[in-house]
Design a protein around this motif. Structure first.
Motif, PDB file in Angstrom:
ATOM      1  N   GLU A 261       1.043  -1.458  -0.199  1.00  0.00           N
ATOM      2  CA  GLU A 261      -0.193  -0.309  -0.081  1.00  0.00           C
ATOM      3  C   GLU A 261       1.264   1.164  -0.201  1.00  0.00           C
ATOM      4  O   GLU A 261       0.330   2.016  -0.668  1.00  0.00           O
ATOM      5  N   ALA A 262       2.235   0.723   0.449  1.00  0.00           N
ATOM      6  CA  ALA A 262       2.923   2.420   0.622  1.00  0.00           C
ATOM      7  C   ALA A 262       3.769   2.003  -0.190  1.00  0.00           C
ATOM      8  O   ALA A 262       3.194   4.017  -0.896  1.00  0.00           O
ATOM      9  N   LEU A 263       3.676   1.445  -0.769  1.00  0.00           N
ATOM     10  CA  LEU A 263       4.467   1.933  -1.615  1.00  0.00           C
ATOM     11  C   LEU A 263       3.625   1.866  -3.555  1.00  0.00           C
ATOM     12  O   LEU A 263       4.743   3.109  -4.671  1.00  0.00           O
ATOM     13  N   VAL A 264       2.404   1.551  -3.467  1.00  0.00           N
ATOM     14  CA  VAL A 264       1.647   2.472  -4.544  1.00  0.00           C
ATOM     15  C   VAL A 264       1.506   3.397  -3.977  1.00  0.00           C
ATOM     16  O   VAL A 264       1.144   4.362  -5.141  1.00  0.00           O
ATOM     17  N   ALA A 265       1.256   3.926  -2.207  1.00  0.00           N
ATOM     18  CA  ALA A 265       0.260   5.249  -2.471  1.00  0.00           C
ATOM     19  C   ALA A 265       1.814   6.316  -3.348  1.00  0.00           C
ATOM     20  O   ALA A 265       1.104   7.624  -3.873  1.00  0.00           O
ATOM     21  N   LEU A 266       2.882   5.432  -2.628  1.00  0.00           N
ATOM     22  CA  LEU A 266       3.423   6.804  -2.990  1.00  0.00           C
ATOM     23  C   LEU A 266       4.588   7.269  -4.914  1.00  0.00           C
ATOM     24  O   LEU A 266       4.281   7.713  -5.224  1.00  0.00           O
ATOM     25  N   LEU A 267       4.357   5.549  -5.210  1.00  0.00           N
ATOM     26  CA  LEU A 267       4.282   5.843  -6.595  1.00  0.00           C
ATOM     27  C   LEU A 267       3.287   6.205  -7.372  1.00  0.00           C
ATOM     28  O   LEU A 267       3.363   6.709  -8.648  1.00  0.00           O
ATOM     29  N   ALA A 268       1.923   6.516  -6.824  1.00  0.00           N
ATOM     30  CA  ALA A 268       1.242   6.334  -7.732  1.00  0.00           C
ATOM     31  C   ALA A 268       1.289   8.025  -7.891  1.00  0.00           C
ATOM     32  O   ALA A 268       0.372   9.103  -8.928  1.00  0.00           O
ATOM     33  N   ARG A 269       1.866   8.806  -7.402  1.00  0.00           N
ATOM     34  CA  ARG A 269       1.921   9.868  -7.269  1.00  0.00           C
ATOM     35  C   ARG A 269       3.154  11.194  -7.353  1.00  0.00           C
ATOM     36  O   ARG A 269       3.792  12.056  -7.882  1.00  0.00           O
ATOM     37  N   GLY A 271       6.383  12.315  -9.603  1.00  0.00           N
ATOM     38  CA  GLY A 271       6.597  13.080 -10.624  1.00  0.00           C
ATOM     39  C   GLY A 271       5.142  13.639 -11.150  1.00  0.00           C
ATOM     40  O   GLY A 271       5.313  14.733 -11.996  1.00  0.00           O
ATOM     41  N   THR A 272       4.349  14.099 -10.064  1.00  0.00           N
ATOM     42  CA  THR A 272       3.412  15.039  -9.879  1.00  0.00           C
ATOM     43  C   THR A 272       3.905  15.720  -8.889  1.00  0.00           C
ATOM     44  O   THR A 272       4.174  15.230  -7.828  1.00  0.00           O
ATOM     45  N   SER A 273       2.285  17.103  -8.877  1.00  0.00           N
ATOM     46  CA  SER A 273       2.641  17.574  -7.676  1.00  0.00           C
ATOM     47  C   SER A 273       1.253  17.433  -6.407  1.00  0.00           C
ATOM     48  O   SER A 273       1.264  18.506  -5.678  1.00  0.00           O
ATOM     49  N   ASP A 274       0.197  16.251  -7.124  1.00  0.00           N
ATOM     50  CA  ASP A 274      -0.184  15.820  -6.301  1.00  0.00           C
ATOM     51  C   ASP A 274       0.508  15.482  -4.403  1.00  0.00           C
ATOM     52  O   ASP A 274       1.364  14.859  -4.694  1.00  0.00           O
ATOM     53  N   PRO A 275      -0.207  15.581  -4.068  1.00  0.00           N
ATOM     54  CA  PRO A 275       0.310  15.850  -2.411  1.00  0.00           C
ATOM     55  C   PRO A 275       0.266  13.609  -2.382  1.00  0.00           C
ATOM     56  O   PRO A 275      -0.841  13.236  -3.253  1.00  0.00           O
ATOM     57  N   VAL A 276       1.247  12.867  -1.506  1.00  0.00           N
ATOM     58  CA  VAL A 276       1.102  11.578  -0.959  1.00  0.00           C
ATOM     59  C   VAL A 276       0.034  11.678  -0.133  1.00  0.00           C
ATOM     60  O   VAL A 276      -0.136  12.036  -0.127  1.00  0.00           O
ATOM     61  N   ASP A 277      -1.325  10.780  -0.260  1.00  0.00           N
ATOM     62  CA  ASP A 277      -2.076  10.695   0.495  1.00  0.00           C
ATOM     63  C   ASP A 277      -1.696   8.606   0.965  1.00  0.00           C
ATOM     64  O   ASP A 277      -2.438   8.498   0.606  1.00  0.00           O
ATOM     65  N   PRO A 278      -1.063   8.914   2.139  1.00  0.00           N
ATOM     66  CA  PRO A 278      -1.405   7.464   2.699  1.00  0.00           C
ATOM     67  C   PRO A 278      -2.788   6.362   2.498  1.00  0.00           C
ATOM     68  O   PRO A 278      -3.441   5.271   3.106  1.00  0.00           O
ATOM     69  N   ALA A 279      -3.892   7.418   2.858  1.00  0.00           N
ATOM     70  CA  ALA A 279      -5.063   6.922   3.868  1.00  0.00           C
ATOM     71  C   ALA A 279      -5.945   6.423   1.644  1.00  0.00           C
ATOM     72  O   ALA A 279      -6.859   5.802   2.566  1.00  0.00           O
ATOM     73  N   LEU A 280      -5.384   6.797   0.603  1.00  0.00           N
ATOM     74  CA  LEU A 280      -6.419   6.248  -0.498  1.00  0.00           C
ATOM     75  C   LEU A 280      -6.365   4.584  -0.642  1.00  0.00           C
ATOM     76  O   LEU A 280      -4.896   4.687  -0.854  1.00  0.00           O
ATOM     77  N   ASP A 281      -6.924   4.134  -1.204  1.00  0.00           N
ATOM     78  CA  ASP A 281      -6.209   3.318  -1.324  1.00  0.00           C
ATOM     79  C   ASP A 281      -6.780   3.199  -3.130  1.00  0.00           C
ATOM     80  O   ASP A 281      -6.102   4.217  -3.310  1.00  0.00           O
ATOM     81  N   ALA A 282      -6.576   1.680  -3.709  1.00  0.00           N
ATOM     82  CA  ALA A 282      -6.216   1.801  -5.025  1.00  0.00           C
ATOM     83  C   ALA A 282      -7.254   2.407  -5.792  1.00  0.00           C
ATOM     84  O   ALA A 282      -6.969   2.835  -6.715  1.00  0.00           O
ATOM     85  N   ALA A 283      -8.849   1.961  -5.537  1.00  0.00           N
ATOM     86  CA  ALA A 283      -9.898   2.596  -6.257  1.00  0.00           C
ATOM     87  C   ALA A 283      -9.359   4.492  -5.952  1.00  0.00           C
ATOM     88  O   ALA A 283      -9.408   4.767  -6.602  1.00  0.00           O
TER      89      ALA A 283
END
Ligand code: GLU
Length: 442
Positions: A261-269, A271-283
């Motif tokens: 979940e941590a790797l996904v949360a970080l890598l999803a963001r 390269g963007t200026s969107d904040p990394v949000d550990p609360a967000l699930d994949a959906a």
């Protein structure tokens, strides 16, 4: 048309952080559109491709929760490549050439020496059928080049880089097939993208010039090119693309206690200026994924940040998700009490040991030892109830703040810091707590 993306690793090694990011972004793009995410194993290179890497790529994607809706292997599709290739032969869009690597290098040097771009001179196009026959008789085998249409400017609107323009007159006709009949990456990828109905190709910017050639291949095969996007590559914290990052594998991160979940949360963001949000699930990550938010500057991957995101993720993980990873006997109440203190799930065992004991308290000062004895006696009345215990001791001793709390924490846990005592004390239990306080008082 159903949105279809694909992740197309070559099984010549294990996945590293950069590949994972590409896979994840393709997955997010597909999920967002309610489309399909395909896994295509690019194993045309029989020498370098290995089954163990196919297995490890799949295991890593599964661990990350990036499930694929279809799987294809290029090595099983050679018949299709041959058929499509023959269409290009008939249409005159591929041609035979014989130059050796040394000859090509010499041509390059001559052109560069004259200040000209080192483009293949198409000498082989001038060969007659008799020339080809003579070469064949002499045992020479041709490789094949794709004939770029130099009249047709190459343009696409890149999902990240914006409008792109390439002049095919300034490009070499790419080699698509080797003299031994084996395939280079470019053409099979196009044939597959067409056959699999891929609508969106999202990959690293190291593929931009490949895309320029491939766009003409799509057209030559009578298909509209998919929508292309090219991401800036990852760099390490030291600024340049680090060797370590290139080899930083998923398994190493997993061994270091990183949760998917941590790797996904970080890598999803990243390269963007969107904040990394550990609360967000994949959906939720898929719903808010936006290619337009990606910049063209290299994205910086910081392992320390990954560990911070990991801690924030661990603090939220429900007991059901982690139960199988916890020490025997550690229940939901214990997990909830302990998780705010963890960076990695593995550390839960240390705190569980504090709960179950034995603990070694630091040697208390004579006053604090007396205080511990009084605490032990008070505990007999109030039970394993931290607010009641400290409330009674405050009243009786006049202690407050650190002098009230710290000796108790030290006696009960052997440490100066840790989980909230309100939750921890009931886990330790009245009896063990009384013994620890009594031991610290001696
Ligand atoms: N196998 C290619 C690579 O790993 C795939 C590139 C693509 O996405 O088309 O670079």
């Amino acid at each position: 048309m159903t949105a279809t993306t694909r992740f197309a690793p070559s099984p010549t090694g294990t996945l590293h952080v950069g590949n994972v990011r590409t896979a994840l972004h393709n997955w997010l793009l597909a999920k967002q559109a309610g489309g399909r995410f395909l896994l295509r194993i690019d194993d045309t290179d029989g020498e370098r491709s290995r089954e163990e890497y196919v297995d490890s790529i799949k295991a890593d994607l599964t661990w990350l929760g990036l499930h694929w809706d279809g799987e294809e292997r290029q090595s099983a599709r050679f018949d299709l490549y041959e058929t499509e290739f023959q269409k290009l032969v008939s249409a005159g869009r591929v041609y035979r050439a014989y130059e050796t690597a040394q000859e090509l290098e010499l041509k390059r040097k001559v052109l560069l020496g004259r200040g000209l771009p080192p483009i293949y001179d198409r000498a082989a196009l001038a060969l007659s059928e008799a020339d080809h026959a003579a070469k064949e008789a002499a045992g020479e085998k041709p490789h094949w080049r794709f004939l770029l249409d130099r009249e047709q400017a190459i343009e696409w609107h890149d999902g990240i880089r914006g409008p792109q323009h390439f002049d095919p007159a300034k490009m070499s006709d790419p080699v698509v097939r080797r003299a031994d009949g084996s395939w280079l990456y470019l053409l099979p990828s196009v044939i597959d993208d067409i056959a699999m109905g891929v609508t969106d190709v999202l990959r690293g910017e190291d593929h931009v010039s490949n895309t320029a050639s491939q766009i003409q291949m799509f057209e030559a095969l009578g298909a509209a090119p998919p929508h292309f996007s090219h991401e800036a590559l990852l760099t390490g914290t030291e600024g340049k693309l680090s060797k370590r990052l290139g080899s930083l594998g998923v398994s190493a991160l997993r061994d270091a206690g990183i949760e998917p979940e941590a790797l996904v949360a970080l890598l999803a963001r990243l390269g963007t200026s969107d904040p990394v949000d550990p609360a967000l699930d994949a959906a939720a990550l898929a719903a808010s994924f936006n290619l337009a938010h990606f910049g063209r500057a290299p994205a910086r991957f910081d392992e320390a940040e990954l560990h911070r995101v990991n801690a924030a993720v661990v603090h939220r993980l429900p007991f059901e998700r982690v139960a199988h990873l916890l020490p025997d006997g550690m229940d939901e109440a214990a997990w909830n009490a302990i998780r705010p203190n963890l960076e990695h799930i593995g550390e839960a065992a240390d705190w569980w040991q504090v709960v179950t004991g034995p603990v070694t308290a630091p040697k208390l000062s004579p006053e604090d030892a007396t205080y511990a004895a009084e605490a032990a006696a008070t505990l007999d009345h109030v039970g394993a109830d931290w607010p009641a215990l400290t409330g009674a001791l405050k009243e009786a001793t006049g202690r407050k703040g650190k002098t009230l709390f710290l000796p108790l924490r030290q006696a009960l846990t052997g440490r100066d810091h840790g989980p909230d005592m309100v939750a921890l004390l009931p886990l330790i239990g009245a009896e063990a707590a009384r013994e620890r306080l009594a031991a610290a008082s001696r």
